[in-house]
Design an enzyme around this catalytic site. Structure first.
Site, mmCIF file in Angstrom:
data_model
loop_
_atom_site.group_PDB
_atom_site.id
_atom_site.type_symbol
_atom_site.label_atom_id
_atom_site.label_comp_id
_atom_site.label_asym_id
_atom_site.label_seq_id
_atom_site.Cartn_x
_atom_site.Cartn_y
_atom_site.Cartn_z
ATOM 1 N N ASP A 8 0.881 -1.179 0.000
ATOM 2 C CA ASP A 8 0.000 0.000 0.000
ATOM 3 C C ASP A 8 0.915 1.224 0.000
ATOM 4 O O ASP A 8 2.140 1.105 -0.197
ATOM 5 C CB ASP A 8 -1.011 -0.049 1.161
ATOM 6 C CG ASP A 8 -0.362 0.163 2.529
ATOM 7 O OD1 ASP A 8 0.884 0.289 2.611
ATOM 8 O OD2 ASP A 8 -1.109 0.218 3.518
ATOM 9 N N CYS A 64 2.981 -3.358 4.030
ATOM 10 C CA CYS A 64 2.172 -2.187 4.410
ATOM 11 C C CYS A 64 2.881 -1.522 5.585
ATOM 12 O O CYS A 64 4.064 -1.778 5.808
ATOM 13 C CB CYS A 64 0.724 -2.581 4.704
ATOM 14 S SG CYS A 64 0.468 -3.658 6.129
ATOM 15 N N THR A 66 2.594 -1.811 8.935
ATOM 16 C CA THR A 66 3.007 -2.777 9.966
ATOM 17 C C THR A 66 3.162 -4.196 9.420
ATOM 18 O O THR A 66 3.728 -5.053 10.107
ATOM 19 C CB THR A 66 1.931 -2.859 11.066
ATOM 20 O OG1 THR A 66 0.689 -3.233 10.434
ATOM 21 C CG2 THR A 66 1.759 -1.525 11.780
ATOM 22 N N HIS A 97 8.822 -24.834 8.239
ATOM 23 C CA HIS A 97 7.772 -25.526 9.001
ATOM 24 C C HIS A 97 6.356 -25.251 8.525
ATOM 25 O O HIS A 97 5.498 -26.121 8.671
ATOM 26 C CB HIS A 97 7.886 -25.149 10.488
ATOM 27 C CG HIS A 97 9.071 -25.776 11.161
ATOM 28 N ND1 HIS A 97 9.285 -25.699 12.521
ATOM 29 C CD2 HIS A 97 10.120 -26.487 10.650
ATOM 30 C CE1 HIS A 97 10.411 -26.342 12.823
ATOM 31 N NE2 HIS A 97 10.945 -26.813 11.707
ATOM 32 N N HIS A 132 5.763 -31.696 9.293
ATOM 33 C CA HIS A 132 5.215 -30.357 9.047
ATOM 34 C C HIS A 132 4.162 -30.376 7.942
ATOM 35 O O HIS A 132 3.240 -29.565 7.930
ATOM 36 C CB HIS A 132 6.338 -29.375 8.725
ATOM 37 C CG HIS A 132 7.359 -29.317 9.823
ATOM 38 N ND1 HIS A 132 7.062 -28.829 11.077
ATOM 39 C CD2 HIS A 132 8.646 -29.741 9.867
ATOM 40 C CE1 HIS A 132 8.136 -28.938 11.855
ATOM 41 N NE2 HIS A 132 9.098 -29.491 11.141
HETATM 42 C C1 RB5 Z 1 -1.927 2.667 6.371
HETATM 43 O O1 RB5 Z 1 -1.865 3.911 6.970
HETATM 44 C C2 RB5 Z 1 -1.740 1.553 7.386
HETATM 45 O O2 RB5 Z 1 -2.881 1.416 8.158
HETATM 46 C C3 RB5 Z 1 -1.404 0.276 6.681
HETATM 47 O O3 RB5 Z 1 -0.241 0.452 5.928
HETATM 48 C C4 RB5 Z 1 -1.100 -0.956 7.533
HETATM 49 O O4 RB5 Z 1 -0.165 -0.662 8.515
HETATM 50 C C5 RB5 Z 1 -2.227 -1.711 8.034
HETATM 51 O O5 RB5 Z 1 -2.086 -2.776 8.668
#
Ligand code: RB5
Length: 146
Positions: A8, A64, A66, A97, A132
């Protein structure tokens, strides 16, 4: 190997770096978006997940902010085993695994240097099989059940 990659808006720069590395190693990398503009991560995760499960032997990398949203969304696609990785051990063992076919990373939680090493480990490590395989088959069974 054929590798699908997606991000993203938060993961755009990291995606470019990972893509460059994988291409320099001779992999065929198909970019599933985004293009740097604001995009909802479930849209990209769905598109990439569908591509990976319909292309035997391929893998996917999703980035993304996180890595969490991408992993939650990608795991809704039947056949996807997406692993959120932030350390070397996890990137290696999710292949050995779990036979993970998609790895997710956070661009706001990881440096690019670490991300490149995790991507290499994820791509280069084979599935161990054996006991596994039994467990991965149990996950496949759950996909039929729910
Ligand atoms: C976008 O701002 C953020 O929410 C997205 O990149 C991500 O971290 C969502 O899990």
């Amino acid at each position: 190997m054929k590798i699908y990659i997606g991000c993203d808006h938060a993961g755009y720069e990291m995606k470019a770096a990972v893509k460059e590395l994988l291409e320099s190693k001779g992999h065929i990398v198909q970019d599933m978006g985004g293009d740097g503009g604001r995009v909802d991560y479930p849209e990209i995760a769905k598109k990439l997940g569908k591509a990976v499960v319909s292309d035997d032997g391929s893998r996917g990398i999703l980035i993304c902010g996180t890595g969490i949203g991408m992993s939650i969304a990608a795991n809704k696609v039947k056949g996807v085993r997406a692993a959120l990785c932030a350390d070397h051990f996890s990137a290696k063992y999710t292949r050995l695994h779990n036979d993970a076919n998609v790895m997710c990373m956070g661009a706001r939680t990881l440096g690019v240097g670490v991300a490149l090493e995790l991507a290499e480990l994820f791509i280069d490590t084979p599935f161990e099989g054996g006991r596994h395989e039994t467990r991965v088959n149990m996950i496949r069974g759950m996909e039929e059940e729910f």
